[in-house]
Design a protein around this motif. Structure first.
Motif, PDB file in Angstrom:
ATOM      1  N   LYS A   1       0.818  -1.210   0.000  1.00  0.00           N
ATOM      2  CA  LYS A   1       0.000   0.000   0.000  1.00  0.00           C
ATOM      3  C   LYS A   1       0.850   1.258   0.000  1.00  0.00           C
ATOM      4  O   LYS A   1       0.454   2.292  -0.558  1.00  0.00           O
ATOM      5  CB  LYS A   1      -0.929  -0.004   1.221  1.00  0.00           C
ATOM      6  CG  LYS A   1      -1.897   1.166   1.261  1.00  0.00           C
ATOM      7  CD  LYS A   1      -2.834   1.077   2.446  1.00  0.00           C
ATOM      8  CE  LYS A   1      -3.786   2.275   2.475  1.00  0.00           C
ATOM      9  NZ  LYS A   1      -4.720   2.198   3.633  1.00  0.00           N
TER      10      LYS A   1
ATOM     11  N   ASP B   1      -9.568   3.026   0.439  1.00  0.00           N
ATOM     12  CA  ASP B   1      -8.957   4.318   0.144  1.00  0.00           C
ATOM     13  C   ASP B   1      -8.492   4.450  -1.299  1.00  0.00           C
ATOM     14  O   ASP B   1      -8.133   5.549  -1.725  1.00  0.00           O
ATOM     15  CB  ASP B   1      -7.755   4.560   1.069  1.00  0.00           C
ATOM     16  CG  ASP B   1      -8.168   4.623   2.532  1.00  0.00           C
ATOM     17  OD1 ASP B   1      -9.340   5.002   2.784  1.00  0.00           O
ATOM     18  OD2 ASP B   1      -7.345   4.299   3.405  1.00  0.00           O
ATOM     19  N   SER B   2      -8.475   3.353  -2.054  1.00  0.00           N
ATOM     20  CA  SER B   2      -7.954   3.419  -3.417  1.00  0.00           C
ATOM     21  C   SER B   2      -8.841   4.288  -4.304  1.00  0.00           C
ATOM     22  O   SER B   2      -8.369   5.221  -4.964  1.00  0.00           O
ATOM     23  CB  SER B   2      -7.844   2.006  -4.001  1.00  0.00           C
ATOM     24  OG  SER B   2      -6.934   1.226  -3.265  1.00  0.00           O
TER      25      SER B   2
ATOM     26  N   SER C   1     -11.160   6.419  -3.345  1.00  0.00           N
ATOM     27  CA  SER C   1     -11.244   7.784  -2.824  1.00  0.00           C
ATOM     28  C   SER C   1     -10.000   8.592  -3.158  1.00  0.00           C
ATOM     29  O   SER C   1     -10.082   9.796  -3.439  1.00  0.00           O
ATOM     30  CB  SER C   1     -11.454   7.764  -1.308  1.00  0.00           C
ATOM     31  OG  SER C   1     -10.385   7.076  -0.671  1.00  0.00           O
ATOM     32  N   SER C   2      -8.828   7.944  -3.180  1.00  0.00           N
ATOM     33  CA  SER C   2      -7.599   8.651  -3.552  1.00  0.00           C
ATOM     34  C   SER C   2      -7.618   9.039  -5.022  1.00  0.00           C
ATOM     35  O   SER C   2      -7.235  10.156  -5.392  1.00  0.00           O
ATOM     36  CB  SER C   2      -6.378   7.782  -3.256  1.00  0.00           C
ATOM     37  OG  SER C   2      -6.290   7.468  -1.889  1.00  0.00           O
TER      38      SER C   2
ATOM     39  N   ILE D   1       0.290   4.690  -2.308  1.00  0.00           N
ATOM     40  CA  ILE D   1       0.141   6.027  -1.709  1.00  0.00           C
ATOM     41  C   ILE D   1       1.133   7.002  -2.321  1.00  0.00           C
ATOM     42  O   ILE D   1       0.795   8.154  -2.636  1.00  0.00           O
ATOM     43  CB  ILE D   1       0.316   5.944  -0.179  1.00  0.00           C
ATOM     44  CG1 ILE D   1      -0.838   5.153   0.445  1.00  0.00           C
ATOM     45  CG2 ILE D   1       0.401   7.331   0.430  1.00  0.00           C
ATOM     46  CD1 ILE D   1      -0.686   4.911   1.927  1.00  0.00           C
TER      47      ILE D   1
ATOM     48  N   ASP E   1      -8.878  -2.275  -0.642  1.00  0.00           N
ATOM     49  CA  ASP E   1      -8.547  -1.082   0.141  1.00  0.00           C
ATOM     50  C   ASP E   1      -9.577   0.003  -0.183  1.00  0.00           C
ATOM     51  O   ASP E   1      -9.639   0.478  -1.312  1.00  0.00           O
ATOM     52  CB  ASP E   1      -7.136  -0.607  -0.205  1.00  0.00           C
ATOM     53  CG  ASP E   1      -6.705   0.581   0.632  1.00  0.00           C
ATOM     54  OD1 ASP E   1      -7.422   0.921   1.594  1.00  0.00           O
ATOM     55  OD2 ASP E   1      -5.659   1.177   0.331  1.00  0.00           O
TER      56      ASP E   1
END
Length: 412
Positions: free
Chosen positions: A159, A202-203, A205-206, A163, A200
């Motif tokens: 991850k 957050d993927s 949303s990122s 990021i 994940d």
């Protein structure tokens, strides 16, 4: 004697204007014009004559024979504390891994993803100072490894790497941002790796945050659009929660550059869920897409160069995905020319996917009785004689013909 000598120069001019000027005057005017022409030429700045820059091709690469023992040697030199030796090793490694057999061996035997990840993170966390262009070279290595299934899986399971890729794209670092976007596209382009990325939360949303950060930005990296569309295929509901529906609707409504390409594709993918269909009806999406079709009749000077629709594939796909509600179907009855636009694209384009979408859209529109009669009266013969570009389009054409002809038989 001197007058006779003057006649030997500029023979053509002497014969043409011998009765107007004397030979000496003609030669004097010619000398004046020639002098002015040479002065204008001398005023032009020419490229400085100097030696070309010295090539650094061999200085940037390690000294080795590309054979069986090259990979262990490069791994050993990559761990060197000498900056030049380390730089030569990673530059040579990018060329060595272009061979898929070498890349597979490096991934499975030497665990190259972990080693390059450690060096990359030390550079990103500023533990080591960048002497050359190490970060860009690490991204090239990740880009090559992400084309391999095992390499893409190893990168996706870390991850911290994803990021950092998002941070590089957010900072819009030249060259590095395009490489990071291409790596993310390679990861999500493989179904197995896409499942790892989607675990994940957050993927998505990122990725959406990169677009929502500056909604008015005219152009985004194309690889980033593909990366977003890969994730929206699995989870369109999450994309709507993040505000992507309003973002994409505004780009299509305002005709931002290349709105008809990946922005319309992402918009079409959002319509595959109930919430997306509800919002499509709320913003009158049928009218929005009909106005896009109507832009074909505008004069070229009324549109910006990047506003002109060059491919109708995703526009028709958005219309197809938006016609699943009764409200959208009833709304389509008010736009008779919408069926004409789809019918013309069906028979004139050479894109197999566009032809398939057009046939499916006509089948969906023909659910309404008035549109059905219009298709039977105006497009039945064209559909029957249509040359299909692939097997899927042929099946869709047969299904449409069967639906239209069965309706004719029932009515008689």
């Amino acid at each position: 004697m001197w007058e006779q000598l003057e006649k030997y120069r500029n023979n053509f001019l002497q014969l043409e204007i011998k009765d107007v000027l004397k030979p000496g005057s003609i030669n004097l005017l010619q000398n004046t014009e020639w002098k002015e022409a040479t002065e204008r030429r001398d005023k032009c700045k020419s490229h400085p004559h100097g030696c070309p820059a010295r090539s650094t091709y061999f200085e940037d690469r390690a000294q080795l024979a590309y054979g069986w023992f090259a990979l262990p040697k490069l791994m050993k030199e990559m761990d060197s504390d000498v900056c030049l030796t380390h730089w030569q090793a990673i530059v040579s490694l990018t060329e060595f891994l272009l061979n898929p057999l070498n890349a597979q061996r490096a991934i499975t035997e030497i665990d190259i993803v972990r080693k390059v990840k450690n060096a990359f993170m030390r550079m990103r966390l500023q533990i080591h100072r960048e002497e050359y262009r190490e970060v860009e070279t690490y991204l090239k290595i990740f880009n090559i490894l992400s084309r391999n299934l095992n390499g893409a899986e190893n990168i996706a399971n870390r991850k911290c790497l994803r990021i950092e890729f998002y941070k590089i794209i957010e900072n819009r670092v030249p060259l590095q941002a395009d490489l990071a976007a291409e790596i993310l596209r390679n990861l999500t382009g493989k179904p197995k790796v896409l499942g790892i990325v989607m675990r994940d939360p957050d993927s998505l949303s990122s990725a959406a945050g990169l677009f929502m950060r500056d909604p008015c930005l005219p152009i985004y990296p194309r690889h980033l659009w593909h990366h977003l569309c890969h994730m929206l295929e699995l989870n369109p509901e999450r994309g709507i929660e993040l505000g992507l529906f309003e973002f994409l609707h505004s780009r299509i409504l305002n005709r931002l550059p290349f709105f008809w390409c990946m922005a319309t594709k992402a918009f079409a993918l959002l319509l595959r869920c109930p919430e997306g269909q509800r919002r499509f009806d709320a913003v009158d999406g049928v009218k929005l897409l009909f106005e896009v079709f109507q832009d074909k009749g505008k004069k070229p000077h009324q549109l910006l160069p990047r506003q002109k629709v060059m491919s109708w594939e995703f526009v028709v796909l958005a219309l197809l995905n938006g016609l699943h509600s009764k409200r959208a179907l009833w709304r389509s009855r008010e736009f008779t020319l919408l069926t004409c636009h789809v019918g013309r694209l069906m028979s004139t384009e050479t894109n197999p996917r566009l032809q398939l979408y057009c046939l499916k859209t006509l089948r969906q529109l023909a659910v309404m009785p008035c549109i059905k009669r219009y298709v039977i009266g105006n497009w039945l013969e064209d559909v029957r004689k249509l040359f299909c570009l692939n097997a899927d389009a042929e099946c869709a054409r047969d299904a449409l013909l069967d639906f239209l002809r069965r309706d004719l038989a029932d009515s008689t």
